[in-house]
Design a protein around this motif. Sequence first.
Motif, PDB file in Angstrom:
ATOM      1  N   LEU A 127      61.916  38.715  35.448  1.00  0.00           N
ATOM      2  CA  LEU A 127      63.338  39.068  35.486  1.00  0.00           C
ATOM      3  C   LEU A 127      63.925  39.061  34.081  1.00  0.00           C
ATOM      4  N   GLU A 128      64.945  39.887  33.886  1.00  0.00           N
ATOM      5  CA  GLU A 128      65.656  39.940  32.603  1.00  0.00           C
ATOM      6  C   GLU A 128      67.143  39.696  32.878  1.00  0.00           C
ATOM      7  N   PRO A 129      67.838  39.119  31.892  1.00  0.00           N
ATOM      8  CA  PRO A 129      69.286  38.952  32.053  1.00  0.00           C
ATOM      9  C   PRO A 129      69.930  40.295  32.414  1.00  0.00           C
ATOM     10  N   GLY A 130      70.798  40.270  33.409  1.00  0.00           N
ATOM     11  CA  GLY A 130      71.473  41.493  33.828  1.00  0.00           C
ATOM     12  C   GLY A 130      70.882  42.087  35.091  1.00  0.00           C
ATOM     13  N   ASP A 131      69.652  41.699  35.458  1.00  0.00           N
ATOM     14  CA  ASP A 131      69.062  42.213  36.705  1.00  0.00           C
ATOM     15  C   ASP A 131      69.903  41.772  37.896  1.00  0.00           C
ATOM     16  N   ARG A 132      70.041  42.673  38.843  1.00  0.00           N
ATOM     17  CA  ARG A 132      70.812  42.377  40.054  1.00  0.00           C
ATOM     18  C   ARG A 132      69.815  41.926  41.124  1.00  0.00           C
ATOM     19  N   GLY A 169      80.498  31.635  40.189  1.00  0.00           N
ATOM     20  CA  GLY A 169      79.771  30.581  39.482  1.00  0.00           C
ATOM     21  C   GLY A 169      78.314  30.921  39.319  1.00  0.00           C
ATOM     22  N   SER A 170      77.516  29.909  38.942  1.00  0.00           N
ATOM     23  CA  SER A 170      76.093  30.167  38.766  1.00  0.00           C
ATOM     24  C   SER A 170      75.265  29.041  39.373  1.00  0.00           C
ATOM     25  N   VAL A 171      74.036  29.369  39.762  1.00  0.00           N
ATOM     26  CA  VAL A 171      73.156  28.386  40.396  1.00  0.00           C
ATOM     27  C   VAL A 171      71.721  28.638  39.936  1.00  0.00           C
ATOM     28  N   HIS A 172      70.966  27.542  39.770  1.00  0.00           N
ATOM     29  CA  HIS A 172      69.553  27.682  39.425  1.00  0.00           C
ATOM     30  C   HIS A 172      68.761  28.133  40.651  1.00  0.00           C
ATOM     31  N   CYS A 173      67.810  29.027  40.432  1.00  0.00           N
ATOM     32  CA  CYS A 173      66.918  29.464  41.504  1.00  0.00           C
ATOM     33  C   CYS A 173      65.496  29.128  41.082  1.00  0.00           C
ATOM     34  N   ALA A 174      64.706  28.586  42.005  1.00  0.00           N
ATOM     35  CA  ALA A 174      63.368  28.113  41.632  1.00  0.00           C
ATOM     36  C   ALA A 174      62.288  28.703  42.527  1.00  0.00           C
ATOM     37  N   ALA A 175      61.200  29.148  41.881  1.00  0.00           N
ATOM     38  CA  ALA A 175      59.971  29.492  42.601  1.00  0.00           C
ATOM     39  C   ALA A 175      58.960  28.425  42.213  1.00  0.00           C
ATOM     40  N   PHE A 197      65.263  30.475  37.203  1.00  0.00           N
ATOM     41  CA  PHE A 197      66.240  31.308  36.500  1.00  0.00           C
ATOM     42  C   PHE A 197      67.641  30.981  36.985  1.00  0.00           C
ATOM     43  N   LEU A 198      68.628  31.402  36.206  1.00  0.00           N
ATOM     44  CA  LEU A 198      70.019  31.137  36.545  1.00  0.00           C
ATOM     45  C   LEU A 198      70.632  32.403  37.136  1.00  0.00           C
ATOM     46  N   LEU A 199      71.166  32.286  38.349  1.00  0.00           N
ATOM     47  CA  LEU A 199      71.798  33.419  39.021  1.00  0.00           C
ATOM     48  C   LEU A 199      73.310  33.227  38.989  1.00  0.00           C
ATOM     49  N   GLU A 200      74.027  34.301  38.690  1.00  0.00           N
ATOM     50  CA  GLU A 200      75.478  34.204  38.552  1.00  0.00           C
ATOM     51  C   GLU A 200      76.167  35.228  39.446  1.00  0.00           C
ATOM     52  N   ASP A 201      77.217  34.787  40.137  1.00  0.00           N
ATOM     53  CA  ASP A 201      78.089  35.775  40.784  1.00  0.00           C
ATOM     54  C   ASP A 201      79.512  35.536  40.284  1.00  0.00           C
ATOM     55  N   GLN A 202      80.500  36.153  40.921  1.00  0.00           N
ATOM     56  CA  GLN A 202      81.869  36.044  40.389  1.00  0.00           C
ATOM     57  C   GLN A 202      82.427  34.632  40.497  1.00  0.00           C
ATOM     58  N   THR A 228      73.672  38.214  39.552  1.00  0.00           N
ATOM     59  CA  THR A 228      73.024  38.768  38.364  1.00  0.00           C
ATOM     60  C   THR A 228      72.247  37.668  37.663  1.00  0.00           C
ATOM     61  N   VAL A 229      71.090  38.022  37.135  1.00  0.00           N
ATOM     62  CA  VAL A 229      70.310  37.059  36.355  1.00  0.00           C
ATOM     63  C   VAL A 229      71.056  36.790  35.055  1.00  0.00           C
ATOM     64  N   LYS A 230      71.352  35.495  34.795  1.00  0.00           N
ATOM     65  CA  LYS A 230      72.207  35.178  33.662  1.00  0.00           C
ATOM     66  C   LYS A 230      71.420  34.917  32.395  1.00  0.00           C
ATOM     67  N   GLU A 231      70.302  34.203  32.531  1.00  0.00           N
ATOM     68  CA  GLU A 231      69.491  33.882  31.351  1.00  0.00           C
ATOM     69  C   GLU A 231      68.049  34.256  31.616  1.00  0.00           C
ATOM     70  N   LYS A 232      67.303  34.371  30.544  1.00  0.00           N
ATOM     71  CA  LYS A 232      65.890  34.674  30.701  1.00  0.00           C
ATOM     72  C   LYS A 232      65.208  33.549  31.488  1.00  0.00           C
TER      73      LYS A 232
END
Length: 438
Positions: free
Chosen positions: A317-322, A297-303, A290-295, A275-279
Amino acid sequence: MRIHIGIDDTDSLSGGCTTRIAADVVLTLAKKSVRFLDYPNLIRLNPNVPWKTRGNGAVCLRIESDIRPEAVLELAMDEIERGSRLGDPGTDPGVVVLEGTVPSDVIEFGEEALTRIVTPTDAMSVIKKVNAQAIGYCSGQGIIGALAAIGTVLDRDCTFELIAYRSRAFIGKPRQVDEESIFQMSEEMKEVTFNNVDPETGRILITPRGPDPILCGVRGESAEAVRKAFQMLRIREPIDAWMIFRTNQGTDAHLVTNVAVSELQDNCAVIVEGTVKEKPRTIRGGHAIFLLEDQTGSVHCAAYEPTGKFREVVKRLEPGDRVRGFGGVRPPGDGIPRTLNLEKLEVLKLVASVTSKNPVCPKCGKRMKSAGKGQSFRCRRCETHAPSKIHSEVRRDLQETVHLPPPRAHRHLTKPYVRYQRERCGSSLPPTSGWHSP
Ligand code: ZN
């Protein structure tokens, strides 16, 4: 007997090319009593290996012949010593020759080399175990690709590439392939070839730049398709040789599916769902993060900036997007946390984006004011009342689908749009006539 010949030239910066050396080995073997059991296999390995500067490709030839494996090894070594820039830093060719059917240990090694980091020591222990023969020049790094190419038998999805080589006198000069004919071919063959040109910039992708021996490479769904596409090109310089390879390019074969964030390893190629954690934000250089989170932990994703309009997808993307992120894990360093470098992004489920506004007065049409904290809304002039704010859903300008960067930013292994639903079940394929010249 069956013989598999793996070759990796670990392309140096200044040119040289594994496929060219492999082509020379093919042409030499073709003059002897040899039956080719498959097209030459061009195998792209883990694109996230930090010390690789180019495509990380190796080649495997699969033949049936009475020639002794030792003689085949010597023949391949001759071509490497002739064709490689052995003095260049980073040029560490390797050859592995294996007799018989490919053992499961070698197949497993091929999978490892495609998705993670393996060492020459790992390769040597497999080589000893299966009784193969190997020669590693310089650092011995090349035996990794050579062995991995043998182990990658392309029994799942595969594609084809016809590679044409320049005559020696022309290497370093501008390539004489008529641009208009490239665009024409690309349009006419768009169902069965891929990544000929970059639509966003109009850049031609079938011709590399720089001093390497490749004139052009046409990628597509079948040997017939790439041969036909190649014949449509108007080429105004001599062609030294051309050859059709069967490859894992454009298949996403390198991505390990459904890896938990807590299990991410540096320089591996993965698919992570979360899930997208932050804007999302844009950092210096124009990269979208953006920061992606699963059960776990979380990891930065970069384009990154070179991915062009793909960054717009990330920014929306918005916080909460899967989402599902596809890419390589960049190790932390220089103040930058561990980051998933996105090769593509699948938007699985968008959250509803809601805005709320004060209600409008039914009499005068003006926005009502709050009568106080936690109280209803009213229009002072008309004495009208309303109980609460009006919530409305904003249309999200983003599709729930797979999003890719433009072709110019693709990895060799990245499956392009046009290949979705075209995946096939491959297996070794005795080449039909007309797969190489001379
Ligand atoms: Zn009013």
